[in-house]
Design an enzyme around this catalytic site. Sequence first.
Site, PDB file in Angstrom:
ATOM      1  N   GLU A 370      -3.567  -3.176   2.365  1.00  0.00           N
ATOM      2  CA  GLU A 370      -4.306  -2.726   3.543  1.00  0.00           C
ATOM      3  C   GLU A 370      -3.563  -1.624   4.295  1.00  0.00           C
ATOM      4  OE1 GLU A 370      -7.282  -3.334   4.026  1.00  0.00           O
ATOM      5  OE2 GLU A 370      -7.524  -4.955   2.588  1.00  0.00           O
ATOM      6  N   HIS A 453     -14.475  -1.044  -6.460  1.00  0.00           N
ATOM      7  CA  HIS A 453     -13.597  -2.179  -6.743  1.00  0.00           C
ATOM      8  C   HIS A 453     -13.578  -2.538  -8.226  1.00  0.00           C
ATOM      9  CE1 HIS A 453     -14.282  -2.834  -2.379  1.00  0.00           C
ATOM     10  NE2 HIS A 453     -13.034  -3.247  -2.417  1.00  0.00           N
TER      11      HIS A 453
END
Length: 538
Positions: A370, A453
């Site tokens: 992140e 993804h």
Amino acid sequence: MRNLTKTSLLLAGLCTAAQMVFVTHASAEESIEYDHTYQTPSYIIEKSPQKPVQNTTQKESLFSYLDKHQTQFKLKGNANSHFRVSKTIKDPKTKQTFFKLTEVYKGIPIYGFEQAVAMKENKQVKSFFGKVHPQIKDVSVTPSISEKKAIHTARRELEASIGKIEYLDGEPKGELYIYPHDGEYDLAYLVRLSTSEPEPGYWHYFIDAKNGKVIESFNAIHEAAGTGIGVSGDEKSFDVTEQNGRFYLADETRGKGINTFDAKNLNETLFTLLSQLIGYTGKEIVSGTSVFNEPAAVDAHANAQAVYDYYSKTFGRDSFDQNGARITSTVHVGKQWNNAAWNGVQMVYGDGDGSKFKPLSGSLDIVAHEITHAVTQYSAGLLYQGEPGALNESISDIMGAMADRDDWEIGEDVYTPGIAGDSLRSLEDPSKQGNPDHYSNRYTGTEDYGGVHINSSIHNKAAYLLAEGGVHHGVQVEGIGREASEQIYYRALTYYVTASTDFSMMKQAAIEAANDLYGEGSKQSASVEKAYEAVGIL
């Protein structure tokens, strides 16, 4: 089938691999790859760089170089009317200067068209990266609706999709762009809306600045939903602050600080709203001794420090913005919230529902993943769609695996508690989770913003092969180790990658980074080429 035209110094002919075709032509001066859609250069590698004009500035040499290629770019007029310098980076290691550019039309940026130029100390241009849009004809740049109207339209449309929004996470803005789509060119407001409820998202709406209609919309939130087996309970050591006999999860030794707070299960929507508008971070976590008994907070704090240290020691980077930005983490956001995200201001962590997830702050590679999204935001600005979006996810996975370098799995510490050996993604073997490991098997649909993804696993596999070596699809790759690999990817990200970089451009960016670090013709550069060849990226 993906078609690319490539000019090369060494050979002429037609070669195929996987589902990619390259047409090569001889050139004594430069190697060029042409974008298959616009037939303009997506990168230019100078073999015999042009001699700079004496007594010129770097920017004058830059625009002289761009002027030289205006025909190949299919642009009319001077380059300074088509390109704007958005950032200048000096590299003390190689004495090079890197210019980040934005392509503009009548002063309005063209969405997704950004470039990077590397210039040697003697003002010779070494390389050019980034797609260029050919000359656009007759688009009015005078809006007929206001920014306020565009924001209202975007919110109305979003509520029609996800339900009533009580609070937005921060004040929305509308930025004018020329937006190319489906062969059309519209002056549009890009309105970004951040929400936590009724559905978490970082929504992008393109609103036609002439008629107020929605041209396109998508959700670009960066999140790690589901990784690992939970907070492990292992003992961690980390820096805190002591004041008047009380201890706080506040570290003032790194950059402008690393601080960890407790949301006390405050609703994620309300928390994020307060975070964005007034800087609310939650309650301070205080202990009467140096021992803290909040596992989620301990991991959030220790892992944020570990990621800061990783970037600092490995790359000399001072926080995610390279300017020491404070890293703020808040745990216990929402009730059983199955999420973790970088919200543009800070890190937020849910506790998970105890079944699919445990507290997500317990995973070092998730925290690194992140925070790397923030690094990417402040460096390359990769778009979150298609191949650029897959690279955005892959680079976060790569750096996550490098910061937590005991294996090549992502999220194994907090994903699906009770299932031993499970992980969210595997760089070593993407097929374990049913993900592709070769370009010929890439996802080509529209779900997941073009498979950001899914197809990230193809590039993940290339990174694994570069570091560890091996044979894949009949191609032998000599591993160069984690240390060399991470340096190559970081340099590529911060110097060569732009918003629209695709897989093929990423390969060349990695080669250029390897050449910078280890020299042209080095074994590291050769391994980069082989690693990408092994996954079908040519």
